[in-house]
Design a protein around this motif. Sequence first.
Motif, mmCIF file in Angstrom:
data_model
loop_
_atom_site.group_PDB
_atom_site.id
_atom_site.type_symbol
_atom_site.label_atom_id
_atom_site.label_comp_id
_atom_site.label_asym_id
_atom_site.label_seq_id
_atom_site.Cartn_x
_atom_site.Cartn_y
_atom_site.Cartn_z
ATOM 1 N N GLY A 1 0.785 -1.218 0.000
ATOM 2 C CA GLY A 1 0.000 0.000 0.000
ATOM 3 C C GLY A 1 0.818 1.268 0.000
ATOM 4 N N ARG A 2 2.132 1.136 0.151
ATOM 5 C CA ARG A 2 3.001 2.313 0.163
ATOM 6 C C ARG A 2 4.013 2.252 -0.980
ATOM 7 N NH1 ARG A 2 3.379 0.764 5.926
ATOM 8 N NH2 ARG A 2 2.066 2.170 7.181
ATOM 9 N N GLU A 3 3.787 1.393 -1.933
ATOM 10 C CA GLU A 3 4.769 1.144 -2.996
ATOM 11 C C GLU A 3 5.190 2.419 -3.723
ATOM 12 O OE1 GLU A 3 2.454 -2.714 -2.499
ATOM 13 O OE2 GLU A 3 2.033 -0.564 -2.498
ATOM 14 N N ASP A 4 4.276 3.363 -3.907
ATOM 15 C CA ASP A 4 4.562 4.573 -4.674
ATOM 16 C C ASP A 4 5.048 5.736 -3.820
ATOM 17 O OD1 ASP A 4 3.737 3.234 -6.965
ATOM 18 O OD2 ASP A 4 1.657 3.912 -6.757
ATOM 19 N N GLN A 5 5.098 5.541 -2.510
ATOM 20 C CA GLN A 5 5.478 6.647 -1.630
ATOM 21 C C GLN A 5 6.988 6.728 -1.391
ATOM 22 O OE1 GLN A 5 3.160 6.814 2.007
ATOM 23 N NE2 GLN A 5 1.400 5.866 0.997
ATOM 24 N N TYR A 6 7.669 5.593 -1.567
ATOM 25 C CA TYR A 6 9.099 5.530 -1.278
ATOM 26 C C TYR A 6 9.815 4.712 -2.351
ATOM 27 C CZ TYR A 6 7.444 6.731 3.445
ATOM 28 O OH TYR A 6 6.833 7.315 4.525
ATOM 29 N N LEU A 7 11.140 4.767 -2.298
ATOM 30 C CA LEU A 7 11.987 3.869 -3.082
ATOM 31 C C LEU A 7 12.331 2.702 -2.160
ATOM 32 C CD1 LEU A 7 13.432 3.641 -5.826
ATOM 33 C CD2 LEU A 7 15.403 4.773 -4.773
ATOM 34 N N TRP A 8 11.823 1.519 -2.483
ATOM 35 C CA TRP A 8 11.898 0.375 -1.577
ATOM 36 C C TRP A 8 12.964 -0.641 -1.978
ATOM 37 C CZ3 TRP A 8 9.247 -0.060 2.898
ATOM 38 C CH2 TRP A 8 8.098 0.729 3.078
ATOM 39 N N THR A 9 13.470 -1.341 -0.972
ATOM 40 C CA THR A 9 14.215 -2.572 -1.223
ATOM 41 C C THR A 9 13.206 -3.688 -1.453
ATOM 42 O OG1 THR A 9 14.202 -3.252 1.108
ATOM 43 C CG2 THR A 9 16.019 -1.846 0.381
ATOM 44 N N GLN A 10 13.699 -4.851 -1.841
ATOM 45 C CA GLN A 10 12.855 -6.039 -1.829
ATOM 46 C C GLN A 10 12.539 -6.373 -0.367
ATOM 47 O OE1 GLN A 10 15.842 -9.806 -1.639
ATOM 48 N NE2 GLN A 10 15.730 -8.827 -3.646
#
Length: 282
Positions: free
Chosen positions: A116-125
Amino acid sequence: MDLTSFKRAAAGRIVAGLCAVCLLSGLLSGCAGPADSDSPKTDALPVITVGSDDYPPFNYQDTSGQPTGIDVDLATEAFRRMGYRAQFATIDWEEKKDLVESGAIDCIWGSFSINGREDQYLWTQPYMYSRQVVAVRKDSDIYSLSDLAGKRIAVQSTSKPEELFLNHTDPHIPAPDEVFSLQNRELLYPYLSKGYADAIAAHETSILQCMDDYGLELRILDEPLLAVGLGVAFARTDDRGLAQELSRTFSQMRSDGTMQHILGKYLKDPQKYMEASSYAND
């Protein structure tokens, strides 16, 4: 041989002997690992500031006041392999997004759900998987999520459970009568025990840890709110490539057994938390 030459030769033999002892000690104890983080060599590495709040068993202070926990150990080892020294900052969890975007911290790492936060931050796996669950008192008449309709529930502010209960976007999660959004996660348990709230919601691992630490007798509902992947969040404008490199390091740590070893220090059956398939039917 004059006296000066003799002293130089003796000093050389002493240094060589010390090096041999150090080398043997390193081979016997295993020189790679988080324990190296306090060495002078590690101290000279560039610092990565990791922002988190107090959330056992992921991040908390030990009896000497030093940060410890799953996320602390993972961050220390992963960043060491990448050539950095992890430095931990306790942050106001409500301000995490502003802090990482302003550069006050380099990343957010604290049992942080990607879903649900995929587009809010630059994520690791995801580095592990967790369940968001509801817990009640032993004598409660709440046995399923449907029983929460019209009840009072306490959650940590800006958490995934808060979002689920306030937004009502999931049809299998009913609307409670009242949602208490608490900045301090530790207040969830007094709210429940004192009867201010009928239920609390948080990561299952955290609830189990608190039950164990304080001897709390709570009942966790069988049906979870959500199964989530936990990741490390960077600002979307971060162009250093750290998220991608950290993901590759996670893969290495899984392959060589380091990930399972660290999780096993804090959780029973650590392999379960490393596999998305463990929650496929939730």
